[in-house]
Scaffold this active site. Structure first.
Site, mmCIF file in Angstrom:
data_model
loop_
_atom_site.group_PDB
_atom_site.id
_atom_site.type_symbol
_atom_site.label_atom_id
_atom_site.label_comp_id
_atom_site.label_asym_id
_atom_site.label_seq_id
_atom_site.Cartn_x
_atom_site.Cartn_y
_atom_site.Cartn_z
ATOM 1 N N ASP A 28 0.855 -1.194 0.000
ATOM 2 C CA ASP A 28 0.000 0.000 0.000
ATOM 3 C C ASP A 28 0.894 1.248 0.000
ATOM 4 O O ASP A 28 1.909 1.291 0.697
ATOM 5 C CB ASP A 28 -0.906 -0.008 1.231
ATOM 6 N N HIS A 90 -16.109 2.720 3.764
ATOM 7 C CA HIS A 90 -14.730 3.239 3.708
ATOM 8 C C HIS A 90 -13.972 2.799 2.465
ATOM 9 O O HIS A 90 -12.750 2.860 2.431
ATOM 10 C CB HIS A 90 -13.945 2.843 4.974
ATOM 11 N N HIS A 97 -10.332 -5.187 -3.346
ATOM 12 C CA HIS A 97 -8.982 -5.414 -2.799
ATOM 13 C C HIS A 97 -9.087 -5.806 -1.339
ATOM 14 O O HIS A 97 -9.993 -5.386 -0.632
ATOM 15 C CB HIS A 97 -8.109 -4.169 -2.945
ATOM 16 N N PHE A 98 -8.138 -6.624 -0.923
ATOM 17 C CA PHE A 98 -8.004 -7.010 0.478
ATOM 18 C C PHE A 98 -6.753 -6.337 1.028
ATOM 19 O O PHE A 98 -5.686 -6.418 0.421
ATOM 20 C CB PHE A 98 -7.827 -8.535 0.621
ATOM 21 N N HIS A 99 -6.901 -5.690 2.184
ATOM 22 C CA HIS A 99 -5.739 -5.174 2.900
ATOM 23 C C HIS A 99 -5.206 -6.279 3.810
ATOM 24 O O HIS A 99 -5.986 -6.940 4.516
ATOM 25 C CB HIS A 99 -6.131 -4.016 3.826
HETATM 26 P P1 5GP Z 1 -9.864 1.381 0.558
HETATM 27 O O1 5GP Z 1 -10.471 1.603 -0.813
HETATM 28 O O2 5GP Z 1 -10.093 0.004 1.089
HETATM 29 O O3 5GP Z 1 -10.304 2.450 1.536
HETATM 30 O O4 5GP Z 1 -8.301 1.554 0.450
HETATM 31 C C1 5GP Z 1 -7.614 1.814 -0.728
HETATM 32 C C2 5GP Z 1 -6.140 1.726 -0.437
HETATM 33 O O5 5GP Z 1 -5.434 1.852 -1.649
HETATM 34 C C3 5GP Z 1 -5.594 2.821 0.511
HETATM 35 O O6 5GP Z 1 -5.001 2.199 1.644
HETATM 36 C C4 5GP Z 1 -4.597 3.563 -0.343
HETATM 37 O O7 5GP Z 1 -3.446 3.980 0.382
HETATM 38 C C5 5GP Z 1 -4.247 2.560 -1.416
HETATM 39 N N1 5GP Z 1 -3.865 3.161 -2.687
HETATM 40 C C6 5GP Z 1 -4.538 4.104 -3.368
HETATM 41 N N2 5GP Z 1 -3.895 4.419 -4.509
HETATM 42 C C7 5GP Z 1 -2.790 3.650 -4.550
HETATM 43 C C8 5GP Z 1 -1.721 3.521 -5.496
HETATM 44 O O8 5GP Z 1 -1.671 4.179 -6.522
HETATM 45 N N3 5GP Z 1 -0.751 2.607 -5.203
HETATM 46 C C9 5GP Z 1 -0.792 1.838 -4.072
HETATM 47 N N4 5GP Z 1 0.216 0.977 -3.876
HETATM 48 N N5 5GP Z 1 -1.787 1.940 -3.163
HETATM 49 C C10 5GP Z 1 -2.768 2.840 -3.390
#
Ligand code: 5GP
Length: 137
Positions: A28, A90, A97-99
């Site tokens: 991330d 959120h 995607h999975f964190h």
């Molecule tokens: P969510 O959609 O579950 O809230 O989280 C999206 C995640 O994607 C965030 O933790 C953010 O930091 C990550 N993210 C967004 N854009 C990019 C990117 O261009 N590259 C990477 N490696 N991570 C990203």
């Protein structure tokens, strides 16, 4: 096209951990802790429940492997797997995607506000019946 599709196509760089025909995993860009990674299906869907079984199976196979490697390398012994669906939940990037988020005893990692209340068993039983019927159907 989502930012993750652009990463999958190689248009945007990433710190890649694993890649196969159906899944890619990378760090991330704004980590909650060292090793915070994203495990992403190549299939372009917004929500988990929209994925094909093949993508879901590939994610299921990749997640434990990615988590194990992250734990080994970071020395973390605890971690959270987080998967957000919808803006209300959120989700910021509209591509499944999975964190995988290592948790350290100094507090680095995912903070959780768990607003639980005891179940109403009568309502819960009726709801479970209706959901189970949908799963059978
Ligand atoms: P969510 O959609 O579950 O809230 O989280 C999206 C995640 O994607 C965030 O933790 C953010 O930091 C990550 N993210 C967004 N854009 C990019 C990117 O261009 N590259 C990477 N490696 N991570 C990203």
């Amino acid at each position: 096209m989502s930012i993750f599709t652009r990463i999958i196509r190689g248009d945007i760089p990433c710190h890649r951990l694993l890649e196969n025909e159906r899944v890619i995993a990378f760090l991330d860009v704004n980590p909650l802790s060292p090793g915070h990674a994203l495990v992403v299906p190549k299939e372009e869907k917004v929500h988990l429940h929209e994925l094909s079984e093949a993508s879901a199976a590939a994610l299921g196979a990749a997640l434990p492997r990615v988590a194990a490697a992250i734990l080994s390398e970071t020395g973390a012994t605890a971690y959270n797997v987080l998967q957000n669906n919808g803006v209300l939940a959120h989700q910021a990037v509209m591509h499944v995607h999975f964190h995988v988020i290592p948790r350290f005893d100094d507090g680095r990692g995912l903070g959780i506000a768990w607003k639980a209340a005891p179940i109403d068993h009568a309502a819960g039983a009726a709801l479970a019946d209706r959901i189970a019927a949908r799963l059978r159907g």
